[in-house]
Motif scaffolding. Structure first.
Motif, PDB file in Angstrom:
ATOM      1  N   VAL A 115       0.889  -1.315  -0.463  1.00  0.00           N
ATOM      2  CA  VAL A 115       0.486   0.004  -0.184  1.00  0.00           C
ATOM      3  C   VAL A 115       0.737   1.302  -0.159  1.00  0.00           C
ATOM      4  O   VAL A 115       0.140   1.754  -0.629  1.00  0.00           O
ATOM      5  CB  VAL A 115      -1.343  -0.262   0.850  1.00  0.00           C
ATOM      6  N   ALA A 134      -1.973   4.293   4.756  1.00  0.00           N
ATOM      7  CA  ALA A 134      -1.915   3.190   5.135  1.00  0.00           C
ATOM      8  C   ALA A 134      -2.236   2.757   5.829  1.00  0.00           C
ATOM      9  O   ALA A 134      -3.645   1.973   5.044  1.00  0.00           O
ATOM     10  CB  ALA A 134      -0.518   2.322   4.144  1.00  0.00           C
ATOM     11  N   ARG A 166      -4.549  -0.371  -1.927  1.00  0.00           N
ATOM     12  CA  ARG A 166      -3.427   0.118  -2.743  1.00  0.00           C
ATOM     13  C   ARG A 166      -3.436   0.775  -3.539  1.00  0.00           C
ATOM     14  O   ARG A 166      -3.178   1.910  -3.788  1.00  0.00           O
ATOM     15  CB  ARG A 166      -2.939  -1.642  -2.998  1.00  0.00           C
TER      16      ARG A 166
END
Lengths: 257, 414
Positions: A115, A134, A166
């Motif tokens: 991510v 993230a 992501r």
């Protein structure tokens, strides 16, 4: 032309337009995958693309972030036209996130690194900030506790949610979903669709290629039906599922419903 | 009966544990001809074993004893032996540091992921490296003085000290300790040859083989990587050149390149400009090896699914970053088995430099038989297996360590 009305409808979108496709053709060798596609998507709109396999749905959204190069016509994303100019392509890709059927997570790094990768490498975000972002995104898809694991240690549904996180970490203006639930076991489809439904409610522009008619009915602002590389019919879900105009649409719906 | 019950009863079979006697009867003496074959091969095996053991016990190891230094170092000037000794200690320290840092790294990862972690115990080190330890013991048993034993003890002590320090290094210093391993061949070269040393003069024996192997790998790997990438380049000129190079080199025996490096290179260059023989041989090995590494890497690149590149593209990563961060790490991981096979064959191929007159281990194994006191006594039966043993230890250890590494890296697999 019988579907002139539908096409006119297709070019109509609420608000200003973030995605514009005009007369797009795409060939794979001799095979024509897209035929004269005209489509406009407004900001915050959720468009669901359905249709039989091989009808050009995936090719259509892959032309939007230039994973496929269109052979004719214009593709303009948020005011940037996709040409051979690599700068434009990179700019469009920064603004569009994509979620794939096969997840395509990077198996050699942890979930967290999956991510943070793009924000750090593309947006040059400092590590700490990227990790905070993230974790926020992983929380949004409800799996912050898996951050330190590797993708291979997660279930399919969890992997797909990581893939969504992501894509979200780049804070894109547009999210493209290419059959996000087709590779999942039935019991995991719902957890992914739930996340997508919540995303749709936040006002991000989404184009979703899917076979999940329930999702289309509940979440889509407009449904696009594609077959043989053409947009056959476009309409609101109510209109589309209750009184489709085209014979091919009716035939398709009869097969799957 | 419910389905669950059926499944349970279906999977729990009574444990069938055979006593050794039962096992023997079932597998070795089932029928009369089984018995015959077992007896025949048993006798053959016993006869061979007895022969080998008797040979090992009764053999006169004088030839190895007197020439051990030749096997190890060739004709490296004996007044300069402190140099290889220093190099050995440096290697022990560097390897220890790197191993310690690696162990600390794994401990940290295990802690983060909540997995159990056992620090490497002495017993495990012995289990992993017993062939090498055995070889060291054999070497030391063949030495005449106490100095080599002291050196070995010193190296072991430095290795352990390095490990101890490596485990306690700050995170940032860990990478430095690994980078140290990469420059090690250069450092070793400087210790052996630089600093007013002997140059390439007298290089030989095992240390030449090892140096050519490690330096060859370190030089050929980047070149091979570039060739593999070149082969995939969108520029036709780069692609053609890479393909032509790889296909040309792969079509030529290594020995040809070695002979050309040794004898023909001097003809093309103005006299005095041609580098020393070891350098020329190293160049030949590097050119040869890089073509094979390129093919191995190409296989790894092809093993990375297209979706990986597409996912990275969709995130807006540049082609160079996609290669460096996504494709190469996965591709190189997939090539570990083939790559190690390549390194093992390079290690063994270093014996070919004997053909151009460099005294590597195998040549030493032959040449010592021309010494007056050992002439024409058929002592090759001792010296050649000894050289073979040295190679086996290195190759077998590499192969086992590669399998371990593969299993370890398996954590991140899909």
């Amino acid at each position: 032309m019988t579907n002139a009305g539908a096409l006119a409808d297709a070019t109509h979108a609420k608000g200003d337009e973030i995605i514009i496709l005009e007369g797009v053709d795409k060939y794979f060798g001799d095979f024509q995958a897209l035929r004269n596609i005209n489509m406009r998507v407004g900001r915050q709109e959720v468009v669901v693309v359905i249709g039989p396999s091989g009808g050009g749905k995936s090719t259509l959204i892959r032309c939007i972030n230039r994973l496929e190069k269109h052979d004719r016509g214009r593709v303009v994303i948020d005011g940037i036209e996709l040409t051979d100019d690599i700068k434009n392509i990179q700019e469009v890709r920064r603004e569009t996130g994509m979620v794939f059927q096969q997840f395509n997570l990077f198996p050699h790094v942890t979930v967290l690194e999956n991510v943070t990768l793009a924000p750090r490498q593309v947006r040059r975000m400092p590590k700490k900030e990227a990790e905070e972002l993230a974790m926020a995104m992983l929380a949004r898809v409800k799996i912050p506790e898996q951050a330190r694991k590797y993708p291979g240690q997660l279930s399919g549904g969890q992997q797909q949610r990581v893939a969504i996180a992501r894509a979200l970490a780049m804070q894109p203006k547009v999210l493209l979903f290419d059959e996000p639930t087709s590779a999942l076991d039935p019991e995991m489809i719902k957890e992914v669709l739930d996340v997508m439904e919540e995303l749709a409610a936040t006002g991000i522009t989404m184009i979703v290629v899917t076979h999940e008619m329930g999702f289309a009915r509940a979440v889509a602002d407009r449904v696009v039906f594609m077959a043989d590389g053409e947009i056959v019919e476009v309409g609101t879900p109510e209109h589309f599922f209750t009184s489709p105009e085209e014979a091919r649409t009716r035939q398709f719906l009869a097969q799957i419903l | 009966m419910t389905i669950a019950e059926v499944e349970t009863t279906g999977t729990t079979r009574p444990a069938q544990r055979l006593s050794p006697l039962q096992w023997t009867r079932r597998h070795l003496f089932r029928t009369w001809y089984d018995a015959l074959i077992t007896a025949g091969f048993g006798a053959l095996f016993a006869w061979t074993l007895v022969g080998v053991v008797r040979f090992l016990i009764t053999a006169d190891y004088t030839i190895l004893r007197l020439n051990l230094a030749l096997f190890m170092l060739g004709s490296f000037p004996r007044s300069q032996l402190h140099r290889p000794a220093g190099a050995l200690l440096l290697i022990a320290l560097a390897v220890g540091l790197a191993a310690g840092a690696l162990s600390a790294q794994r401990r940290d990862i295990a802690a983060v992921m909540g997995l159990p972690y056992r620090s490497g115990r002495m017993r495990e080190v012995v289990r992993r490296f017993w062939p090498a330890l055995l070889l060291v013991v054999i070497f030391l048993a063949l030495t005449e003085t106490i100095t080599p034993t002291l050196l070995a003890v010193g190296a072991a002590a430095l290795g352990f000290a390095g490990t101890w320090v490596g485990k306690r290094l700050p995170v940032k210093a860990r990478k430095v300790s690994w980078a140290f391993l990469l420059v090690l061949p250069l450092a070793v070269y400087f210790i052996l040859a630089g600093l007013g040393g002997v140059g390439w003069r007298g290089w030989g024996g095992l240390h030449l083989n090892l140096f050519l192997t490690f330096a060859g790998i370190l030089l050929a790997f980047p070149l091979g990587l570039l060739l593999a990438l070149g082969r995939r380049s969108s520029l036709p000129a780069v692609r053609t050149l890479s393909v032509a190079y790889v296909e040309f080199i792969r079509g030529v025996p290594l020995i040809t390149l070695l002979l050309m490096g040794a004898f023909a290179l001097g003809l093309f260059l103005p006299s005095g400009l041609a580098p020393g023989i070891v350098t020329r041989v190293l160049i030949a090995i590097t050119l040869f090896e890089s073509a094979y590494i390129a093919e191995v890497v190409r296989g790894g690149l092809q093993a990375v699914p297209r979706g990986q590149v597409e996912a990275a593209q969709a995130l807006g990563l540049s082609p160079w970053k996609i290669m460096r961060l996504i494709v190469l790490p996965q591709a190189l991981r997939a090539t570990i088995p083939a790559m190690v096979g390549q390194f093992i064959s390079l290690y063994k191929d270093t014996t070919l430099v004997g053909v151009v007159g460099l005294p590597e281990v195998l040549s030493v194994g032959q040449d010592v038989n021309t010494q007056p006191q050992f002439l024409a006594q058929g002592l090759e039966r001792l010296t050649l297996p000894f050289a073979g043993l040295i190679f086996w230890v290195g190759s077998y250890t590499m192969s086992r360590e590669a399998r371990r590494l593969e299993r370890k890296l398996g954590v991140g697999e899909r």
